[in-house]
Design an enzyme around this catalytic site. Structure first.
Site, PDB file in Angstrom:
ATOM      1  N   HIS A  48       0.824  -1.216   0.000  1.00  0.00           N
ATOM      2  CA  HIS A  48       0.000   0.000   0.000  1.00  0.00           C
ATOM      3  C   HIS A  48       0.856   1.264   0.000  1.00  0.00           C
ATOM      4  O   HIS A  48       0.412   2.322   0.438  1.00  0.00           O
ATOM      5  CB  HIS A  48      -0.940  -0.012   1.207  1.00  0.00           C
ATOM      6  CG  HIS A  48      -1.917  -1.139   1.186  1.00  0.00           C
ATOM      7  ND1 HIS A  48      -3.206  -1.021   0.707  1.00  0.00           N
ATOM      8  CD2 HIS A  48      -1.778  -2.437   1.545  1.00  0.00           C
ATOM      9  CE1 HIS A  48      -3.824  -2.181   0.798  1.00  0.00           C
ATOM     10  NE2 HIS A  48      -2.976  -3.064   1.300  1.00  0.00           N
ATOM     11  N   ASP A  54      -6.043  -1.176  -4.435  1.00  0.00           N
ATOM     12  CA  ASP A  54      -6.475  -2.187  -3.474  1.00  0.00           C
ATOM     13  C   ASP A  54      -7.115  -3.358  -4.223  1.00  0.00           C
ATOM     14  O   ASP A  54      -7.995  -3.152  -5.064  1.00  0.00           O
ATOM     15  CB  ASP A  54      -7.541  -1.618  -2.531  1.00  0.00           C
ATOM     16  CG  ASP A  54      -6.965  -0.752  -1.431  1.00  0.00           C
ATOM     17  OD1 ASP A  54      -5.733  -0.664  -1.319  1.00  0.00           O
ATOM     18  OD2 ASP A  54      -7.771  -0.170  -0.671  1.00  0.00           O
ATOM     19  N   HIS A  58      -7.928  -7.205   0.082  1.00  0.00           N
ATOM     20  CA  HIS A  58      -7.598  -6.265   1.156  1.00  0.00           C
ATOM     21  C   HIS A  58      -8.741  -6.128   2.164  1.00  0.00           C
ATOM     22  O   HIS A  58      -8.504  -5.961   3.362  1.00  0.00           O
ATOM     23  CB  HIS A  58      -7.260  -4.905   0.541  1.00  0.00           C
ATOM     24  CG  HIS A  58      -6.957  -3.831   1.535  1.00  0.00           C
ATOM     25  ND1 HIS A  58      -6.075  -4.003   2.567  1.00  0.00           N
ATOM     26  CD2 HIS A  58      -7.422  -2.551   1.649  1.00  0.00           C
ATOM     27  CE1 HIS A  58      -6.006  -2.889   3.278  1.00  0.00           C
ATOM     28  NE2 HIS A  58      -6.821  -1.998   2.745  1.00  0.00           N
ATOM     29  N   HIS A 165     -15.065   0.750   2.114  1.00  0.00           N
ATOM     30  CA  HIS A 165     -14.481  -0.399   1.420  1.00  0.00           C
ATOM     31  C   HIS A 165     -15.514  -1.510   1.216  1.00  0.00           C
ATOM     32  O   HIS A 165     -15.564  -2.141   0.155  1.00  0.00           O
ATOM     33  CB  HIS A 165     -13.282  -0.940   2.195  1.00  0.00           C
ATOM     34  CG  HIS A 165     -12.025  -0.155   2.024  1.00  0.00           C
ATOM     35  ND1 HIS A 165     -11.779   1.006   2.718  1.00  0.00           N
ATOM     36  CD2 HIS A 165     -10.945  -0.351   1.228  1.00  0.00           C
ATOM     37  CE1 HIS A 165     -10.596   1.483   2.376  1.00  0.00           C
ATOM     38  NE2 HIS A 165     -10.065   0.680   1.468  1.00  0.00           N
ATOM     39  N   GLU A 177      -5.760   4.530  -4.377  1.00  0.00           N
ATOM     40  CA  GLU A 177      -5.509   5.430  -3.252  1.00  0.00           C
ATOM     41  C   GLU A 177      -4.110   6.018  -3.370  1.00  0.00           C
ATOM     42  O   GLU A 177      -3.244   5.470  -4.048  1.00  0.00           O
ATOM     43  CB  GLU A 177      -5.654   4.680  -1.928  1.00  0.00           C
ATOM     44  CG  GLU A 177      -7.068   4.179  -1.672  1.00  0.00           C
ATOM     45  CD  GLU A 177      -7.187   3.204  -0.517  1.00  0.00           C
ATOM     46  OE1 GLU A 177      -8.284   3.108   0.056  1.00  0.00           O
ATOM     47  OE2 GLU A 177      -6.179   2.517  -0.196  1.00  0.00           O
TER      48      GLU A 177
END
Length: 214
Positions: A48, A54, A58, A165, A177
C-alpha cells in the site's frame, strides 16, 4: 502532442506510510562503486505504498488477489472532481454536485476525487478526508467501476468497520488510493493506472497517469 500528467508520488525512503506499516527502504546489493559491473538494488515496501490499487483481498477474506483482478477498470475515460473542504467525509450531496458540474449527464466509469489542496509529501497526516459509504452507493448507481482518491484510504484512519471499502465490495468496484491530484484541473481525462501483477497480494503499487483528451 497530448499531455501526460503523472499523478503518482515518487517512492523513496521517507515517504509517509500508514502508521505501523512497512517503511520504504532501498539497499544496493551490487554496486558499481565497489567493483560490480552493474548496479542492482533491493526494495522493501508495503503493498500500500504511495499510489496503489487495493485488491478485493484487502477488505474481503475470500476476495480476489491483485494478480487475479481484471485490468479494464484501470484503463479508460475518467473524470477528476474537486471536493475541497468536505472534511471529515465527502458526502453524497457534495460529490453529486461536483460530478454534475463536471460531467453533466455523461459520467465516465472512473471517478478520481481530489480532497487535498496540497497533499502531504513528507509527513503523515491522520486528518485526511474519507469518502462516505452513501457517496459510493451514488457512484455505483451511476455505473462507476473505479474510484480514486488522493488520500491513503477511502475510510478514516480510525475506522474499524471499513464502511466505504465494504460498499465498494458490494458493488464489485475497484479502488485507487494515494494519488497526487494537486495540480490537476477538474475535467475529463484518460486514466492509465495498471497495478503490478502480485500473486496472493492484497494491493499493488501503480504508476498512475492521466492523458489529456484533445
Amino acid at each position: 502532442m497530448t499531455r501526460i500528467i503523472d499523478i503518482s508520488p515518487a517512492i523513496r525512503p521517507g515517504l509517509p506510510v500508514w502508521p505501523g506499516d512497512t517503511p520504504v527502504d532501498f539497499q544496493r546489493t551490487w554496486d558499481m562503486a565497489k567493483g560490480s559491473p552493474v548496479n542492482v538494488s533491493k526494495l522493501t515496501i508495503s503493498t500500500h505504498t504511495g499510489a496503489h490499487a487495493d485488491a478485493p483481498l484487502h477488505y474481503q477474506a475470500d476476495g480476489a488477489d491483485m494478480a487475479s483482478v481484471a485490468l479494464e477498470p484501470y484503463l479508460g475515460p475518467c473524470a477528476v472532481v474537486h471536493c475541497h473542504g468536505e472534511w471529515p467525509v465527502v458526502s453524497r450531496f457534495a460529490l453529486a454536485l461536483e460530478i454534475g458540474r463536471v460531467c453533466g449527464d455523461e459520467v465516465p466509469e472512473r471517478i478520481l476525487i481530489r480532497t487535498w489542496r496540497q497533499a502531504p509529501r513528507d509527513e503523515w497526516d491522520s486528518e485526511f478526508t474519507a469518502i462516505s459509504a452513501d457517496a459510493i452507493e451514488y457512484l455505483a448507481a451511476l455505473g462507476v467501476t473505479l474510484i480514486g482518491v488522493d488520500t491513503p484510504s477511502l475510510d478514516p484512519e480510525t475506522s474499524k468497520t471499513m464502511d466505504a471499502h465494504h460498499t465498494v465490495a458490494a458493488h464489485d468496484m475497484r479502488i485507487l488510493e494515494g494519488l497526487i491530484l494537486d495540480d490537476v484541473p477538474e475535467g475529463r481525462y484518460e486514466l492509465i493506472a495498471l497495478p503490478l501483477k502480485l500473486e496472493g497480494m492484497d494491493a499493488a503499487p501503480i504508476r498512475a497517469v492521466l492523458r489529456e483528451i484533445a
